[in-house]
Design a protein around this motif. Structure first.
Motif, PDB file in Angstrom:
ATOM      1  N   UNK A   1      -3.618  -4.058   5.559  1.00 15.31           N
ATOM      2  CA  UNK A   1      -2.382  -3.680   6.179  1.00 15.31           C
ATOM      3  C   UNK A   1      -1.334  -4.385   5.188  1.00 15.31           C
TER       4      UNK A   1
ATOM      5  N   UNK B   1     -10.064  -8.773   6.197  1.00  8.37           N
ATOM      6  CA  UNK B   1     -10.123  -7.618   5.291  1.00  8.37           C
ATOM      7  C   UNK B   1      -9.257  -6.444   5.741  1.00  8.37           C
ATOM      8  N   UNK B   2      -9.335  -6.290   7.146  1.00 11.12           N
ATOM      9  CA  UNK B   2      -8.453  -5.278   7.650  1.00 11.12           C
ATOM     10  C   UNK B   2      -6.876  -5.687   7.800  1.00 11.12           C
ATOM     11  N   UNK B   3      -6.690  -7.179   7.747  1.00 10.10           N
ATOM     12  CA  UNK B   3      -5.389  -7.751   7.495  1.00 10.10           C
ATOM     13  C   UNK B   3      -4.814  -7.536   6.288  1.00 10.10           C
TER      14      UNK B   3
END
Lengths: 388, 446
Positions: free
Chosen positions: A180, A175-177
């Protein structure tokens, strides 16, 4: 009065037009025209009706009929529709094969109303949206079936918990990737001036046009649904009128049936009488009257043929009326004049007698029910019965 | 991706300052530009306006200090010049109930010249917490919640992409443990999808604070639910490293903190992970947590690194990967944190004997999962077969899933070759048992 009726008629046509648009957007081709709906209300021919097609495609698409059943009954549309309607809880007489004669398009219309009331539109809408909208995530996979007697192995349980945790952490990292990546993409797109037809995310222009088309379809569908929802109430009032008609029909039929049952002697000569009556009837002018069978009103021209009222003649009249009712599909032809006698006042008297008898029977039943209920209430302890 | 540290209490602030020191000096000494930029992006933010004016004196400038444009630097070697240099501000929030330690840390940071703390990212009060966990958790935490959350939020906004948080605290005192637990809870509430890796410092067994066992037990109980993983350093173990490995006579807290910072930086600096596809891993916290702390009941992690030696001796030592890894493996199995006095007699039990889960099965330390981080020269030729032995792991997690390997070709902190091992193992069971037993004894004897 006439103007308001006309206005109401126009309104109803508009509403039914909205429904047809929605059905077309759902992919249920072919959809009958609004005019066909109106004709069906007044009882059209059930054969070769577009409503059979419509009902069968609705039942098929919403999953009420499985594909195996549809392949089995491919040729027999009626059986398919009957099976599907029975499956969805619509138990009408014509499905069972009884009363084959009194079946008309109105019944199909009522069946359609039943399905709509059941919420089949929403099911179809959800299915179609899922097809068209590609940004929706596919639904979660089915949960696997576990047998009831699982041996709980501590080691495997721990391993399972470990793997679950692993997946959860990976999901969060992903999710964080993605966040980004989205941010970077946004920066690139907002800062760059390139507007050439560069393929975005590796998709060709053909795929993009496809996407565009399905998005357009999706918009149309949702638009149609919204406009339908706004006018739905009018449709249901109209459907009420259809049901009312049918009820009147039924009432007349049952009442006439009741009368003929009480005159049991008539039935023996029924067949011969029919032949006799049919003979002169064919020579008569076919009265192409109004196909409106709201009331089984006996045309006044027949009253001229009145001769001395006799039981047989009355039977004939009843039989004629019955035949007329059973064959409303002959619409204009059904106005074939009954040559038989028409003792109107006596018929009325008989009808009134039957009515009082039925009313008495109903009252007796009501009383019995009430007594039963009171007995039940007495037996129930500490409970209060509140009648609504 | 960026990591925000929240330094809580006296210990947290001191360790945090040392950590940023190590990281910034490592990043600058590094030869590779990518490594430095990733590391800087992770822990610092650049503010080019309002930077300090520095007089560039080639004799006095710290080694490896260059302006971004290299040619300018070369030219300036021959001139005295006033430069506006980019300032690196640490992505950190400092929280303490007394101002003394925070001021000290901020001054030390500014003095280093390479980095500093942002002016407004600290929060302090006038009075401490009195070594009382409940005071910190129930009273001071909620009272100052908004201020601390505001600081964290501002720090998060400066991040392009947030990888997660590292709250740093000790479990013995009042502020670090009580307020720290509360702040972790707040972080969890406000950022539910970010990773939270707590760094804990466990006190000496014969401790400084009389109620340290209460504080520790209460902190651990809460953090277990809130945090993704708990990375623990014990003062006792670190003290032994200082005295025997580094040969320090007078061991101060500063020395302990430097060792802890070195080990922690060895974990957090950029590395190539199997999933990062040839680039430095984006989310170190996520990768660490998903490699080690997947089971919700096993979250305590311990770290050890090799080599650990006085900086003076580094120049005279040669390192080889086989020797380093062999020592590290034995350190893991025998449950020691240093190379001196490794018990080579400890062996994993033979496969034929049943698996025992007792603590003192020959002193053998079984692991659930291990993360091995290798940094330095020839790192790709290192043989790590010793760590893939199924005998050192549990039966229900095969070595293929239990062992994770990160590598970085850039030497770390002046060591030509260094290895750090973060393990989820039985190593912390004994100290934990002692802690709980003492707390219970104290409670029962009231």
């Amino acid at each position: 009065m006439q103007r308001s009726k006309a206005a109401a008629g126009v309104e109803v046509k508009r509403v039914i037009g909205a429904l047809c648009r929605l059905l077309a957007a759902l992919g249920l081709d072919p959809v009958p025209a609004p005019e066909a709906f109106r004709r069906a209300k007044f009882g059209g021919r059930p054969e070769g009706d577009p409503f059979w097609q419509l009902l069968s495609s609705i039942l098929h698409m919403s999953g009420i009929i499985s594909s195996e059943t549809s392949s089995q009954l491919r040729g027999e549309l009626r059986k398919l529709v009957a099976a599907g309607l029975w499956q969805s809880g619509y138990h009408a007489d014509w499905i069972y094969g009884a009363d084959a004669g009194s079946f008309c398009s109105r019944d199909l219309l009522l069946a359609l109303g039943w399905l709509l009331a059941k919420g089949v539109l929403e099911t179809l809408l959800a299915g179609r949206v899922e097809q068209l909208d590609q940004t929706l995530l596919s639904s979660a996979p089915e949960k696997p079936e576990f047998s009831a007697d699982l041996e709980l192995d501590a080691a495997s349980l721990r391993r399972l918990q470990w793997l679950m945790g692993h997946l959860r952490h990976r999901g969060r990292t992903l999710l964080s990737t993605i966040g980004a990546r989205t941010r970077a993409l946004h920066e690139v797109l907002s800062s760059s001036q390139v507007c050439s037809a560069a393929p975005s995310a590796g998709r060709s222009s053909a795929a993009l046009t496809e996407d565009c088309f399905s998005l357009q379809q999706l918009c149309e569908l949702l638009d149609a649904y919204v406009s339908w929802k706004q006018v739905e109430k009018v449709f249901w009032t109209w459907m009420d009128s259809v049901a009312d008609r049918r009820l009147c029909d039924l009432r007349d039929r049952t009442s006439s049936q009741g009368v003929s049952h009480s005159l049991g002697a008539c039935h023996q000569g029924k067949q011969r009488l029919e032949e006799m009556l049919r003979g002169p009837a064919q020579q008569q002018d076919v009265k192409s009257g109004d196909a409106d069978w709201a009331v089984a009103s006996l045309p006044p021209s027949l009253s001229s043929r009145l001769s001395a009222p006799s039981v047989h003649q009355m039977c004939r009249a009843r039989l004629q009326a019955e035949q007329r009712l059973r064959r409303p599909s002959e619409g204009p032809h059904g106005g074939a004049a009954a040559p038989g006698e028409l003792p109107a006042p006596q018929a009325a008297q008989l009808l009134l007698q039957a009515e009082t008898e039925l009313l008495q029977r109903r009252d007796r039943r009501r009383l019995a029910n009430r007594k039963q209920l009171q007995g039940l209430m007495g037996s129930l302890d500490q409970q209060v019965f509140i009648a609504l | 991706m960026s990591v925000v540290t929240v330094q809580l209490g006296q210990c947290g602030n001191q360790v945090g300052q040392e950590l940023f020191d190590v990281i910034s000096s490592d990043a600058q000494d590094g030869q590779r530009k990518t490594y430095s930029s990733v590391s800087r992006e992770r822990f610092f933010r650049q503010t080019s306006q309002g930077g300090k004016k520095m007089r560039y004196n080639k004799n006095k400038a710290p080694r490896g200090f260059y302006y971004d444009c290299c040619y300018v630097g070369k030219v300036l070697k021959y001139f005295f010049f006033f430069l506006r240099v980019p300032d690196f501000e640490a992505r950190a929030v400092l929280v303490d109930m007394e101002p003394k330690v925070i001021n000290h840390s901020m001054n030390r940071a500014a003095k280093s010249g390479r980095w500093r703390y942002a002016e407004a990212s600290h929060f302090s009060q006038k009075q401490g917490s009195g070594n009382n966990w409940a005071n910190g958790f129930r009273v001071l935490g909620p009272r100052h919640r908004d201020a601390v959350e505001e600081l964290v939020r501002r720090e998060v906004e400066h991040c392009d992409v947030l990888a997660g948080f590292i709250p740093m605290m000790s479990v013995a005192g009042g502020t670090g443990s009580g307020v720290g637990t509360f702040v972790t809870q707040c972080l969890r509430d406000v950022y539910p999808s970010s990773f939270v890796l707590n760094h804990l410092t466990w006190p000496y067994g014969t401790g400084e604070v009389i109620v340290q066992n209460y504080n520790s037990v209460l902190t651990l109980a809460h953090l277990y639910q809130l945090s993704d993983a708990l990375l623990v350093h014990e003062n006792d173990a670190v003290h032994r490293i200082c005295s025997q490995q580094l040969n320090l006579k007078q061991i101060s807290f500063g020395d302990l903190n430097r060792v802890i910072a070195h080990q922690l930086a060895g974990v957090l600096q950029p590395a190539l992970t199997p999933d990062s596809c040839g680039a430095y891993s984006g989310n170190p916290l996520g990768e660490l947590v998903s490699a080690l702390a997947c089971h919700p009941e096993y979250k305590l992690l311990s770290a050890c690194s090799i080599p650990q030696m006085a900086s003076a001796s580094i120049a005279f030592s040669t390192f080889s990967w086989p020797a380093l890894l062999k020592h590290l493996r034995q350190m893991l199995i025998a449950n020691t944190k240093m190379e001196e006095g490794i018990d080579w007699q400890v062996r994993p039990p033979p496969a034929s004997a049943g698996r025992t889960s007792s603590l003192t099965a020959g002193g053998f330390n079984a692991s659930l999962a291990n993360l091995l981080i290798l940094r330095g020269k020839d790192v790709y030729s290192a043989e790590t077969g010793g760590f893939e032995d199924p005998a050192i792991y549990t039966s229900w997690l095969p070595p293929a899933e239990a062992l994770s390997l990160w590598k970085s070709p850039v030497p770390f902190d002046k060591y030509e070759k260094s290895a750090t091992l973060v393990s989820n193992s039985q190593a912390l069971l004994r100290p934990l048992d002692d802690m709980v037993r003492k707390a219970w004894n104290m409670f029962a004897s009231r």
